[in-house]
Design a protein around this motif. Structure first.
Motif, PDB file in Angstrom:
ATOM      1  N   UNK A 148       0.510  -0.849   0.368  1.00 26.73           N
ATOM      2  CA  UNK A 148       0.043  -0.069   0.061  1.00 26.73           C
ATOM      3  C   UNK A 148       0.720   1.282   0.256  1.00 26.73           C
ATOM      4  N   UNK A 149       1.968   1.281  -0.516  1.00 22.02           N
ATOM      5  CA  UNK A 149       3.305   2.237  -0.143  1.00 22.02           C
ATOM      6  C   UNK A 149       2.415   3.444  -1.097  1.00 22.02           C
ATOM      7  N   UNK A 150       2.280   3.362  -2.202  1.00 25.01           N
ATOM      8  CA  UNK A 150       1.520   4.474  -3.248  1.00 25.01           C
ATOM      9  C   UNK A 150       0.918   4.807  -2.293  1.00 25.01           C
ATOM     10  N   UNK A 151      -0.262   4.746  -1.853  1.00 25.36           N
ATOM     11  CA  UNK A 151      -1.112   5.889  -1.406  1.00 25.36           C
ATOM     12  C   UNK A 151      -1.434   5.881   0.019  1.00 25.36           C
ATOM     13  N   UNK A 152      -0.541   5.188   0.965  1.00 28.66           N
ATOM     14  CA  UNK A 152      -0.505   4.910   2.327  1.00 28.66           C
ATOM     15  C   UNK A 152       0.578   5.382   3.274  1.00 28.66           C
ATOM     16  N   UNK A 153       2.098   4.675   2.137  1.00 21.41           N
ATOM     17  CA  UNK A 153       3.320   5.007   2.486  1.00 21.41           C
ATOM     18  C   UNK A 153       4.395   4.510   2.798  1.00 21.41           C
ATOM     19  N   UNK A 154       5.183   4.470   3.716  1.00 22.71           N
ATOM     20  CA  UNK A 154       5.766   3.858   4.738  1.00 22.71           C
ATOM     21  C   UNK A 154       5.803   2.507   5.588  1.00 22.71           C
ATOM     22  N   UNK A 155       6.584   1.286   5.267  1.00 18.10           N
ATOM     23  CA  UNK A 155       6.675   0.155   5.979  1.00 18.10           C
ATOM     24  C   UNK A 155       5.053  -0.437   5.018  1.00 18.10           C
ATOM     25  N   UNK A 156       4.647  -0.505   4.452  1.00 16.64           N
ATOM     26  CA  UNK A 156       3.461  -0.636   3.793  1.00 16.64           C
ATOM     27  C   UNK A 156       3.973  -1.576   2.576  1.00 16.64           C
ATOM     28  N   UNK A 157       4.466  -3.076   3.590  1.00 15.75           N
ATOM     29  CA  UNK A 157       5.169  -3.627   2.230  1.00 15.75           C
ATOM     30  C   UNK A 157       4.503  -5.004   2.267  1.00 15.75           C
ATOM     31  N   UNK A 158       3.974  -4.777   3.334  1.00 17.64           N
ATOM     32  CA  UNK A 158       2.917  -6.510   3.154  1.00 17.64           C
ATOM     33  C   UNK A 158       0.878  -5.886   3.106  1.00 17.64           C
ATOM     34  N   UNK A 159       0.786  -4.716   3.735  1.00 19.39           N
ATOM     35  CA  UNK A 159      -0.440  -4.801   3.881  1.00 19.39           C
ATOM     36  C   UNK A 159      -0.676  -3.496   4.552  1.00 19.39           C
TER      37      UNK A 159
END
Length: 859
Positions: A148-159
């Motif tokens: 979810x990095x595109x919209x949510x940002x850092x450390x959302x590698x898996x969700x």
């Protein structure tokens, strides 16, 4: 394949589905009744959309779902969410969520390693442990799987997991709820309403106390452990001065006080596979001939032995394989008390936290044009004390007094961490109903952690930190969407981020480059490492996501997603320098390429909702550990091996996720979720894997290949290719049944709620073999409700599942020739064979069966 317990899970699921149920989902601020099932509105793509129209894998739980399931923690949430695994392995701290099999075995072990699954509160990034969040104040939870990095940002590698809190309404109302059982009390109250024409507000207070399960008795003190207590208060203000402007502000304060965590130890004397030198039986003074280096099988729950208070039960039970007269003189200055000292090991045991959190969201529909400016952000201050008898066993080696006061026992820990962070995002979006739509923005995040040592001279932390860690992240993001036809939609999202991580370490001994002043407490005095001066810890990333969805008809869409994910990199810092390997001073970001196809559908006049997805993920630069030989000047012993975080692994994860909900009648709703996460390393060389397979050899790579002179049995292989990812459950299934029936002439309603979940075993480490067992959990609620009150009975873990909630690879910390312990004669030389502390395990106990009463009232 499912085993007997898996089959029992399915059978009981069908039984619960047939015999019990839960309240028909009510309309609320984020849902509306459509046919037989509610239409849930989510913000998974940073705009409001129907869950069934979002071309992403999202699990959304409404306020009614949360109440009906009796959901209190992230652990409860994971049981209901396909693809999400969460274990309370360290009490209410050091959380390691796993999504689609992807987590981090380094999280909580390396201070700069992260899990790759991020929390958000009202869309604002929350970089801390979240188990003490007041779920009663939550309106909706969204679990969004995949990067979810595109919209949510850092450390959302898996969700990402987004908790959306309640928004104050127009009408003055109050609600209170209470839960009581033999060990636990939960009290919640909320007052909400409009203060003026343009301002609405709410105030929520919570009290929670858990005395620990009856089986959590410390065998050294005779007292229960696992105590938890929280007092929290939050206030929300919603200001709407015009139809086009809204400002929402939320303030929260938490005060947590938890006792010793319910952790047990499994001795290496029980190891049953991979014979070799790194074993308890290789030492002369032990009472076992067992030379196995690893355990293959389920690490089962065991009794608790913690030196968190004076030992009152004598004689002290011995650690299997370790006699009462085991020598300790070479480990620490001799005190005469030996390995089984009966004094308190650590000045603080448990978790104590004071948390203050503030967040805001400002939205402005520019002149009513439909173009919306959004500015949001948050600030957090978290002061947290943690401590533990960190060998998790009866071992208790205490040295000579320091400044006339007893020191902390060897291999124990007590720390104060002070966290300060803030983040803000500015975004502008076009009208989202247009055929061509876009949004773009900028994001800034700053985080600081100061780590202080606690000892018997400084119970609230020393006056100088032992380490300071910083993170700064700046990024830009954009999203464009286009409806090619009335049925085909495409979306492209992209984020470009620059992150800087820094680390400062302080030591008690000066080096040629250190600076500092005397610390009278005997703790950190000199700055011995500063990554800021070395120019390391800079990370750049670009994270695209492309989505296409095809609307077959209004009730059926097909979607496909391509996304790239990044897990933040980190620092090995001073360890790499002191070990003589500056090339390992930092480790890179872990990356993934994700492919997913799915279906969102409703059937039978919208009485059946069926969503499913299939994913395939390729992972590169997996963050694992690599062996490093410490130079003699650093360790005093030749060929001592330590491990640092590196990017030397690759792997893949693939699977399926299914969610279904069915309104069987007007009074009965059934649900079932299933997920498969099939994971495997495709590359990776692990030092302990070599030690296990070679009979105890020390791994040394020559031109990238293991040195065969250290292959003691000829079977040595450092490769972990083919092994499953640790901490990941391959199978998960949960069923729910929700029933409500008018009774007593229709003046009252009977409600019955049932939840049954199953989670398969999870391996402890990359080697496989040792695992913590599958879990089958049954919960229910039933009672009577009227318009503004309810009273009932609830049960959690009714089958009294006792598999460990979490297990961690550990050590016999006092066993090593480095500490002067004698080896059995005739063993291979320490130049080629490993005799470091033998491997053991510690684990966390699961909460026992609970049966209690609940009541709520609102007006």
């Amino acid at each position: 394949m499912f085993n007997t317990k898996s089959s029992l899970a399915l059978l009981l699921s069908l039984s619960v589905t047939a015999l019990s149920g839960n309240t028909v989902l009510a309309q609320n601020a984020d849902s509306a009744q459509v046919g037989g099932l509610e239409e849930v509105i989510v913000t998974a793509r940073k705009r409001e959309e129907s869950l069934q129209q979002v071309p992403l894998s999202v699990t959304a739980l409404s306020a009614t779902d949360i109440a009906n399931r009796g959901l209190n923690t992230v652990d409860d949430l994971a049981a209901l969410t396909p693809g999400l695994v969460f274990g309370k392995a360290f009490g209410r701290t050091s959380e390691r969520p796993v999504m689609r099999g992807m987590g981090s075995i380094l999280a909580a072990a390396n201070a700069t390693a992260e899990s790759g699954v991020a929390y958000f509160i009202d869309g604002v990034y929350y970089p801390g442990d979240i188990q003490d969040l007041d779920i009663s104040d939550v309106q909706r939870i969204e679990v969004i799987r995949g990067p979810q990095s595109a919209l949510y940002g850092r450390n959302t590698y898996a969700g990402a997991i987004n908790f959306i809190t309640q928004t104050p309404g127009d009408e003055l109302n109050a609600r209170s709820s209470a839960n009581f059982d033999a060990d636990e009390v939960r009290l919640n109250s909320t007052l909400s309403g409009r203060i003026s024409e343009s301002l609405a507000a709410s105030l929520t207070a919570r009290y929670y106390k858990f005395d620990g399960s009856d089986s959590w008795v410390n065998q050294l003190t005779g007292k229960k452990v696992g105590f938890e207590k929280t007092n929290s208060i939050s206030a929300t203000f919603n200001f709407t001065p015009t139809d086009n402007i809204e400002l929402r502000v939320r303030l929260q304060h938490n005060d947590d006080n938890d006792g010793s965590r319910p952790l047990f130890f499994q001795s290496g004397a029980f190891n049953n596979c991979y014979p070799g030198t790194r074993s308890v039986g290789s030492y002369l003074n032990t009472t076992t001939a067992n030379t196995n280096q690893w355990f293959c099988g389920e690490v089962k729950a065991n009794k608790i032995f913690l030196n968190d208070g004076p030992v009152t039960i004598t004689p002290v039970a011995l650690i299997p394989g370790i006699p009462a007269n085991f020598p300790t003189g070479a480990l620490l200055p001799a005190t005469g008390a030996g390995l089984y000292d009966t004094r308190v090991a650590t000045p603080f045991s448990g978790v104590a936290r004071k948390l203050d959190l503030a967040s805001f969201k400002f939205t402005y529909d520019i002149a009513g044009s439909g173009y919306v400016l959004t500015i949001d952000g948050g600030k957090r201050k978290d002061r947290r004390r943690t401590g533990a008898d960190s060998d998790h066993s009866q071992a208790n080696v205490i040295g000579n007094p320091v400044n006339g006061v007893q020191p902390i026992a060897s291999f124990n820990s007590a720390d104060l961490d002070v966290f300060n962070d803030w983040n803000t995002e500015v975004k502008i979006a076009s009208p989202q109903t247009d055929r061509f739509r876009w949004q773009m923005g900028a994001y800034h995040f700053e985080w600081e952690r100061k780590a202080f040592q606690i000892d018997f001279l400084s119970l609230n932390g020393q006056d100088r930190p032992k380490a300071i860690y910083d993170i700064r992240n700046d990024s830009f993001f954009a999203s464009i969407g286009y409806d090619f036809t009335d049925r085909i939609e495409g979306t492209f999202e992209w984020r470009k981020a620059r992150e800087l991580k820094t680390e400062l370490d302080y030591g008690a001994t000066a080096t040629t480059t250190s600076t500092g002043i005397t610390n009278n407490q005997g703790g950190p005095q000199f700055l011995i490492y500063n990554s800021r001066l070395r120019g390391n810890g800079k990370f750049l990333s670009a994270t695209p996501r492309v989505t296409f969805n095809y609307k077959v008809n209004p009730d059926l869409i097909l979607f496909a997603v391509y996304a790239k994910g990044f897990k933040p990199g980190g620092l090995n810092g001073v360890s790499a320098i002191s070990f003589g390997v500056p090339e390992y001073e930092f480790f890179k970001e872990e990356t993934s390429v994700n492919y997913e196809v799915g279906i969102k559908s409703t059937w039978m006049d919208r009485r059946l909702r069926l969503n499913a997805s299939i994913f395939n993920i390729k992972l590169e630069d997996i963050q694992l550990t690599s062996p490093v030989l410490l130079p003699p000047s650093a360790s005093g012993v030749v060929n001592t091996v330590s491990s640092l975080a590196t990017n030397q692994g690759a792997g893949r994860a693939r699977g399926i996720e299914i969610e279904a909900k069915f309104a069987a009648t007007d009074n009965l709703i059934l649900g079932i979720n299933y997920s498969l996460a099939d994971t495997m390393y495709t590359k990776g060389c692990d030092d302990m894997q070599w030690t296990l397979t070679s009979g105890g050899g020390i791994l040394r790579l020559i031109n990238g290949l293991p040195d065969q002179t250290r292959n003691l049995n000829g079977l040595g292989d450092c490769s972990i290719a083919g092994k499953e990812f640790p901490l990941a459950a391959k199978h998960k299934i949960s069923t729910t049944a929700d029933y409500k029936q008018p009774v007593m002439g229709g003046d009252y309603n009977l409600y019955v709620n049932g939840t049954l979940s199953y989670e398969s075993k999870k391996f402890v480490q990359v080697h496989g073999g040792a695992y913590f067992g599958e879990a089958l959990l049954l919960g229910t609620r039933f009672g009577i409700e009227k318009d503004n009150w309810s009273v009932g009975v609830y049960g959690r873990n009714l089958l009294n599942e006792d598999s460990a909630a979490g297990v961690t690879r550990w050590l016999h910390t006092y066993l090593s020739p480095n500490y002067g312990q004698a080896l059995d004669p005739g063993l291979p030389s320490t130049a080629i064979a490993a005799y470091g502390s033998p491997r053991a395990f510690f684990g966390a106990l699961r909460q026992d069966r609970q049966i209690g009463i609940e009541a709520s009232y609102k007006f």
